[in-house]
Design an enzyme around this catalytic site. Structure first.
Site, PDB file in Angstrom:
ATOM      1  N   ASP A  30       0.860  -1.183   0.000  1.00 11.03           N
ATOM      2  CA  ASP A  30       0.000   0.000   0.000  1.00 11.03           C
ATOM      3  C   ASP A  30       0.897   1.234   0.000  1.00 11.03           C
ATOM      4  O   ASP A  30       1.973   1.218   0.607  1.00 11.03           O
ATOM      5  CB  ASP A  30      -0.917  -0.001   1.236  1.00 11.03           C
ATOM      6  CG  ASP A  30      -2.111   0.917   1.052  1.00 11.03           C
ATOM      7  OD1 ASP A  30      -3.237   0.405   0.881  1.00 11.03           O
ATOM      8  OD2 ASP A  30      -1.919   2.161   1.042  1.00 11.03           O
ATOM      9  N   LYS A  35      -0.738   3.034   7.148  1.00 12.13           N
ATOM     10  CA  LYS A  35      -1.545   1.818   7.049  1.00 12.13           C
ATOM     11  C   LYS A  35      -0.645   0.587   7.118  1.00 12.13           C
ATOM     12  O   LYS A  35      -0.935  -0.384   7.823  1.00 12.13           O
ATOM     13  CB  LYS A  35      -2.301   1.848   5.706  1.00 12.13           C
ATOM     14  CG  LYS A  35      -3.498   0.948   5.662  1.00 12.13           C
ATOM     15  CD  LYS A  35      -4.273   1.158   4.380  1.00 12.13           C
ATOM     16  CE  LYS A  35      -5.295   2.274   4.487  1.00 12.13           C
ATOM     17  NZ  LYS A  35      -6.056   2.468   3.258  1.00 12.13           N
ATOM     18  N   ALA A 256     -37.248  -3.431   6.062  1.00  9.94           N
ATOM     19  CA  ALA A 256     -37.465  -1.997   5.887  1.00  9.94           C
ATOM     20  C   ALA A 256     -36.818  -1.254   7.045  1.00  9.94           C
ATOM     21  O   ALA A 256     -36.639  -1.800   8.125  1.00  9.94           O
ATOM     22  CB  ALA A 256     -38.965  -1.721   5.844  1.00  9.94           C
ATOM     23  N   CYS A 264     -20.220   0.491  -0.420  1.00 16.94           N
ATOM     24  CA  CYS A 264     -20.459  -0.210  -1.692  1.00 16.94           C
ATOM     25  C   CYS A 264     -21.795   0.116  -2.335  1.00 16.94           C
ATOM     26  O   CYS A 264     -21.834   0.721  -3.406  1.00 16.94           O
ATOM     27  CB  CYS A 264     -20.351  -1.715  -1.470  1.00 16.94           C
ATOM     28  SG  CYS A 264     -18.677  -2.223  -1.081  1.00 16.94           S
ATOM     29  N   LYS A 267     -22.573   3.846  -3.723  1.00 16.55           N
ATOM     30  CA  LYS A 267     -21.701   4.308  -4.815  1.00 16.55           C
ATOM     31  C   LYS A 267     -21.792   3.384  -6.029  1.00 16.55           C
ATOM     32  O   LYS A 267     -21.704   3.834  -7.165  1.00 16.55           O
ATOM     33  CB  LYS A 267     -20.251   4.458  -4.346  1.00 16.55           C
ATOM     34  CG  LYS A 267     -19.451   3.169  -4.345  1.00 16.55           C
ATOM     35  CD  LYS A 267     -17.954   3.407  -4.344  1.00 16.55           C
ATOM     36  CE  LYS A 267     -17.160   2.145  -4.105  1.00 16.55           C
ATOM     37  NZ  LYS A 267     -17.111   1.177  -5.199  1.00 16.55           N
ATOM     38  N   ARG A 334     -19.179   5.194   6.358  1.00 18.31           N
ATOM     39  CA  ARG A 334     -19.325   5.742   5.010  1.00 18.31           C
ATOM     40  C   ARG A 334     -20.796   5.678   4.585  1.00 18.31           C
ATOM     41  O   ARG A 334     -21.417   4.633   4.646  1.00 18.31           O
ATOM     42  CB  ARG A 334     -18.461   4.954   4.003  1.00 18.31           C
ATOM     43  CG  ARG A 334     -16.991   5.286   4.120  1.00 18.31           C
ATOM     44  CD  ARG A 334     -16.172   4.448   3.178  1.00 18.31           C
ATOM     45  NE  ARG A 334     -16.193   3.043   3.568  1.00 18.31           N
ATOM     46  CZ  ARG A 334     -15.663   2.057   2.831  1.00 18.31           C
ATOM     47  NH1 ARG A 334     -15.100   2.317   1.684  1.00 18.31           N
ATOM     48  NH2 ARG A 334     -15.704   0.810   3.259  1.00 18.31           N
TER      49      ARG A 334
HETATM   50  C1  UDX Z   1     -22.417  -5.192   0.263  1.00 15.65           C
HETATM   51  C2  UDX Z   1     -22.743  -6.521  -0.412  1.00 15.65           C
HETATM   52  O1  UDX Z   1     -23.681  -7.246   0.396  1.00 15.65           O
HETATM   53  C3  UDX Z   1     -21.469  -7.327  -0.599  1.00 15.65           C
HETATM   54  O2  UDX Z   1     -21.744  -8.539  -1.276  1.00 15.65           O
HETATM   55  C4  UDX Z   1     -20.484  -6.492  -1.408  1.00 15.65           C
HETATM   56  O3  UDX Z   1     -19.260  -7.164  -1.550  1.00 15.65           O
HETATM   57  C5  UDX Z   1     -20.248  -5.149  -0.733  1.00 15.65           C
HETATM   58  O4  UDX Z   1     -21.484  -4.477  -0.514  1.00 15.65           O
HETATM   59  P1  UDX Z   1     -21.879  -4.434   2.765  1.00 15.65           P
HETATM   60  O5  UDX Z   1     -21.704  -3.052   2.236  1.00 15.65           O
HETATM   61  O6  UDX Z   1     -20.894  -4.980   3.749  1.00 15.65           O
HETATM   62  O7  UDX Z   1     -21.907  -5.498   1.559  1.00 15.65           O
HETATM   63  O8  UDX Z   1     -23.295  -4.466   3.474  1.00 15.65           O
HETATM   64  P2  UDX Z   1     -24.679  -5.244   3.341  1.00 15.65           P
HETATM   65  O9  UDX Z   1     -24.742  -6.321   4.340  1.00 15.65           O
HETATM   66  O10 UDX Z   1     -24.969  -5.588   1.940  1.00 15.65           O
HETATM   67  O11 UDX Z   1     -25.670  -4.084   3.819  1.00 15.65           O
HETATM   68  C6  UDX Z   1     -25.739  -2.856   3.087  1.00 15.65           C
HETATM   69  C7  UDX Z   1     -26.697  -1.898   3.718  1.00 15.65           C
HETATM   70  O12 UDX Z   1     -28.029  -2.338   3.521  1.00 15.65           O
HETATM   71  C8  UDX Z   1     -26.540  -1.694   5.224  1.00 15.65           C
HETATM   72  O13 UDX Z   1     -26.635  -0.323   5.506  1.00 15.65           O
HETATM   73  C9  UDX Z   1     -27.702  -2.457   5.800  1.00 15.65           C
HETATM   74  O14 UDX Z   1     -28.115  -1.937   7.044  1.00 15.65           O
HETATM   75  C10 UDX Z   1     -28.759  -2.254   4.738  1.00 15.65           C
HETATM   76  N1  UDX Z   1     -29.822  -3.264   4.704  1.00 15.65           N
HETATM   77  C11 UDX Z   1     -29.519  -4.581   4.473  1.00 15.65           C
HETATM   78  C12 UDX Z   1     -31.154  -2.880   4.878  1.00 15.65           C
HETATM   79  O15 UDX Z   1     -31.453  -1.705   5.080  1.00 15.65           O
HETATM   80  N2  UDX Z   1     -32.133  -3.845   4.823  1.00 15.65           N
HETATM   81  C13 UDX Z   1     -31.865  -5.142   4.591  1.00 15.65           C
HETATM   82  O16 UDX Z   1     -32.798  -5.948   4.549  1.00 15.65           O
HETATM   83  C14 UDX Z   1     -30.513  -5.538   4.422  1.00 15.65           C
END
Ligand code: UDX
Length: 437
Positions: A30, A35, A256, A264, A267, A334
């Site tokens: 990196d 880091k 909900a 992720c 964006k 984020r």
């Molecule tokens: C996500 C994808 O799931 C993962 O496969 C990818 O590699 C990166 O992006 P992550 O950002 O870690 O992973 O979170 P995730 O568990 O997907 O949740 C995303 C957001 O959705 C969170 O803020 C969570 O609170 C929200 N969420 C999730 C809801 O509001 N309702 C749901 O039913 C599920």
């Protein structure tokens, strides 16, 4: 195998540690010296369950090291690119500057017969450009695309035992070399029967953004249902249970609440739309704009529900916010809906006390204007309304009777629909869920 991992942020640090845990010899590279120093001392600078332990174990057994020196990649047979692709400032598109910089710095150290593997989430078409760039320096090395699906909070398990593996292989005769090396990297998961999808670059790139777009759409769909439910007096959690029993729909990602956030989903749906526009398909993904709009509206809705519950007045009202991270078991803030709601309430004049088991330091750096409290009960002291915005287990398990002794009001806004309304109402609380009227 000897591997290098370029970029040691969330994805790269977890990937490097997990590859070493699987028995590979890994160097993480990196450009950020701080880091690298932290990771070399098993201090990743982020909270991810299990990560510190596997970092420590593999640093100690010598299979894992971190450096700022790209020359350290020279001996590796497979090089993973795990740098970030953030949203461009003021635009929807992804910023690929780090990906190109990483490839250009790495290329002089890639040996003939070696493989560069892209893991970052990129707009479709990026891998082909990177392959051309790699071949200008090292024509005898191959490039493959191998998207990462790890979820924060369970990233170690997701990396060691993924639910599927996708290879985007080069078009020409380097495909065989690429597949052979990837099969060796993932030998353990493949032997365990993990589904493998072998495809071309474009498909592999699209799989990642399509998966995230689908998940985001599912969440916004149920949040839209929750708005209807609130208006007609229906219960969106029962609705989700009922439609979720249909195996074609499934119950997961139908919760909900205050909506999705993180590094992720938000964006990625914006970048996907921007890429579709570049491809001349402006109409194709316009629904993702609506997905984004519904999601952001949820935050405003929670603010409004709080205001209504407090009799239409937020100025100088004492509000306690439980949760700041974008999801539990993470300190990542984020695009966090929880933190956004806290900031909005503060901006509207409420006296906001907020807490989170892990995310306070990150939140305080970003929004020093908020009042942060470590202890949950101290956060709740004298609050007129309590908002549960990140569903950490310790907040889900709060007892309404015990809380009532420290708060001054008995209003709970359940921004994640995880509390039992009957239980809280019986204990004398005004319970406000999202679409559970
Ligand atoms: C996500 C994808 O799931 C993962 O496969 C990818 O590699 C990166 O992006 P992550 O950002 O870690 O992973 O979170 P995730 O568990 O997907 O949740 C995303 C957001 O959705 C969170 O803020 C969570 O609170 C929200 N969420 C999730 C809801 O509001 N309702 C749901 O039913 C599920």
């Amino acid at each position: 195998m000897k591997l290098s991992v370029i970029g040691c942020g969330y994805l790269g640090a977890v990937h490097a540690a997990c590859m070493a845990e699987l028995g590979h010899e890994v160097v993480g590279i990196d450009v950020d010296a701080t880091k690298v120093t932290g990771l070399s001392a098993a201090q990743p600078g982020l909270y991810e369950p299990g990560l510190v332990e596997i970092l420590a174990r593999n640093l100690a057994n010598g299979r894992l090291r971190f450096t700022t020196d790209y020359a350290a990649a020279a001996e590796a047979k497979v090089h993973f690119l795990g740098v970030g692709t953030p949203q461009k400032r003021g635009e929807n598109a992804a910023d690929l500057a780090y990906v190109f910089a990483a490839l250009d710095s790495l290329a002089p150290y890639v040996a003939p017969g070696a493989l560069v593997v892209g893991k970052s989430t990129v707009p479709v078409g990026t891998a082909a450009t990177l392959e051309t760039r790699l071949h200008e320096v090292q024509p005898e090395a191959a490039l493959a695309w191998n998207p990462e699906f790890l979820r924060e909070g369970v990233a170690v398990a997701d990396t060691i035992s993924p639910d599927r593996i996708v290879y985007g292989l080069p078009a020409g005769d380097q495909a065989e070399l690429a597949q052979a090396l990837l099969d060796e990297v993932y030998a353990q998961a493949l032997a365990a029967g993990t589904p493998l999808v072998v495809a071309d670059y474009a498909t592999a790139e699209l799989v990642k953004v399509a998966a995230n777009a689908f998940l985001a759409t599912k969440i916004s769909f149920i949040n839209a249902m929750s708005e209807i439910a609130d208006t007609v007096g229906a219960d969106v959690t029962k609705l989700a249970d009922a439609i979720g029993y249909d195996a074609r729909i499934g119950r997961k990602f139908l919760n909900a609440g205050v909506g999705f956030g993180g590094g992720c989903l938000p964006k990625d749906i914006r970048a996907f739309r921007a890429r579709a526009e570049e491809l001349g398909l402006s109409d194709t993904l316009t629904f993702l704009k609506e997905v984004d709009t519904i999601n952001l509206r949820q935050r405003e809705r929670v603010v409004q529900l709080t205001e209504e519950a407090l009799g239409g007045q937020l100025m100088d009202r004492r509000v306690a916010v439980l949760g700041l991270a974008f999801k539990p078991e993470s300190d990542d803030i984020r695009d966090s809906p929880a933190l956004d709601v806290a900031v909005r309430l503060h901006g509207l004049g409420a006296e906001v006390a907020c807490t989170d088991p892990k995310a306070i330091p990150n939140a305080a750096r970003r929004h020093p204007q908020l009042h942060y409290v470590e202890d949950t009960f101290e956060t709740l002291r004298d609050a007129e309304a309590v908002l549960l915005l990140t569903e950490w287990s310790q907040y889900r398990e709060l007892q309404p009777e015990a809380l009532a002794e420290v708060t001054s009001g008995r209003i709970v806004i359940d921004g994640r629909n995880v509390l039992d309304p009957a239980r809280w109402r019986t204990a004398g609380w005004t319970y406000v869920g999202i679409g559970r009227s």
